[in-house]
Design an enzyme around this catalytic site. Structure first.
Site, PDB file in Angstrom:
ATOM      1  N   CYS A 130       0.830  -1.207   0.000  1.00  0.00           N
ATOM      2  CA  CYS A 130       0.000   0.000   0.000  1.00  0.00           C
ATOM      3  C   CYS A 130       0.867   1.261   0.000  1.00  0.00           C
ATOM      4  CB  CYS A 130      -0.988  -0.021   1.168  1.00  0.00           C
ATOM      5  SG  CYS A 130      -2.373   1.138   0.935  1.00  0.00           S
ATOM      6  N   HIS A 232      -3.722  -4.549   0.837  1.00  0.00           N
ATOM      7  CA  HIS A 232      -3.170  -4.968   2.124  1.00  0.00           C
ATOM      8  C   HIS A 232      -3.135  -6.488   2.207  1.00  0.00           C
ATOM      9  CE1 HIS A 232      -2.514  -1.280   4.509  1.00  0.00           C
ATOM     10  NE2 HIS A 232      -3.333  -0.762   3.599  1.00  0.00           N
ATOM     11  N   GLU A 234      -1.342  -8.333   3.999  1.00  0.00           N
ATOM     12  CA  GLU A 234      -1.118  -8.884   5.348  1.00  0.00           C
ATOM     13  C   GLU A 234      -2.406  -9.308   6.042  1.00  0.00           C
ATOM     14  OE1 GLU A 234      -2.121  -4.639   6.245  1.00  0.00           O
ATOM     15  OE2 GLU A 234      -1.068  -5.718   4.643  1.00  0.00           O
TER      16      GLU A 234
END
Length: 268
Positions: A130, A232, A234
């Site tokens: 990001c 994102h 993660e």
């Protein structure tokens, strides 16, 4: 370089630095009973750290420091994850601030960009997420599109759903490193940004796009592992293709360690 704990294969786990790029002011911190008084502090989502640990790395949080700390810090790291966060100061890429620019932290930006550039120069494996992908592009001399809603027919890139939910598709160049790492050419991603890569930095190529043609992925095809994704990842590691990004980073860090150790033998 490297960590003291071993991974499942019995090898030392590589030390992966994770940048922090969100500042919380003391006035916005909710104090706990008998706790420390509210103060300016850093914030970083735990999913970054958990994803790297699960992939076999040892994550370590990198707070912004003086610029002369960058090189000694990188001496101890085998990989870098540039995390998400607020907008970057447009002066870092020679632009004026857009009226919709969010809060910025110039000192923090300066440290992160210096660290990204120095890690890049050393060839340290780097996964940028990001804001991190935007910082990587700036470190390579690129620019950003400051406010995506200015585009005609732009998607809503600021979803209201949780980060574990996907809201739009991304197509990936079939022969790109990103496609090989993820094992997919078309994926579903989340979206929490209003800025994106505009002019590409030196040596970077765009390899993934949203349906509205916003750049969602960049890489350097000449590097072993230098990838930037706009979503994102993660918070999506339950998906094998997203988990593969962190596994790829850790595996590249292990290769980097081995190459550095071999180079030291040659020069000894």
């Amino acid at each position: 370089m490297g960590g003291g704990l071993n991974n499942r294969a019995g090898r030392p786990r590589p030390l992966i630095g994770v940048s922090t790029s969100e500042v919380r002011l003391g006035s916005r911190v909710e104090p706990t009973p008998q706790g420390e008084p509210p103060q300016r502090e850093m914030a970083l989502g735990l999913p970054y750290l958990k994803a790297i640990e699960a992939a076999g790395g040892l994550p370590v949080v990198l707070p912004p420091m003086q610029l002369d700390a960058v090189e000694p810090l990188l001496d101890r790291l085998s990989g870098i994850c540039l995390s998400g966060g607020p907008d970057l100061d447009p002066s870092s890429y020679g632009a004026r601030a857009h009226p919709e620019l969010g809060p910025i932290e110039k000192e923090l930006d300066d440290f992160e960009l210096a660290m990204a550039a120095a890690a890049d120069k050393r060839g340290i494996p780097l996964l940028a997420i990001c804001r991190g992908a935007q910082a990587l592009n700036i470190a390579r001399g690129g620019t950003l599109e400051q406010h995506l809603p200015d585009r005609v027919d732009s998607l809503d890139h600021r979803q209201q759903e949780p980060g574990t939910h996907t809201t739009h598709a991304v197509r990936i160049t079939p022969d790109s490193k990103l496609a090989r790492v993820m094992g997919e050419r078309r994926i579903q991603v989340n979206s929490f940004h209003h800025q994106a890569v505009d002019k590409l930095g030196h040596g970077l190529v765009a390899v993934a796009w949203a349906p509205d043609e916003v750049v969602e992925g960049v890489e350097d095809p000449e590097r072993d592992f230098l990838l930037g994704v706009q979503w994102h990842a993660e918070t999506l590691t339950e998906l094998p293709e997203e988990d593969a990004l962190f596994t790829g980073l850790v595996e590249a860090a292990i290769r980097y360690e081995a190459a550095e150790a071999e180079a030291k033998k040659v020069t000894a």
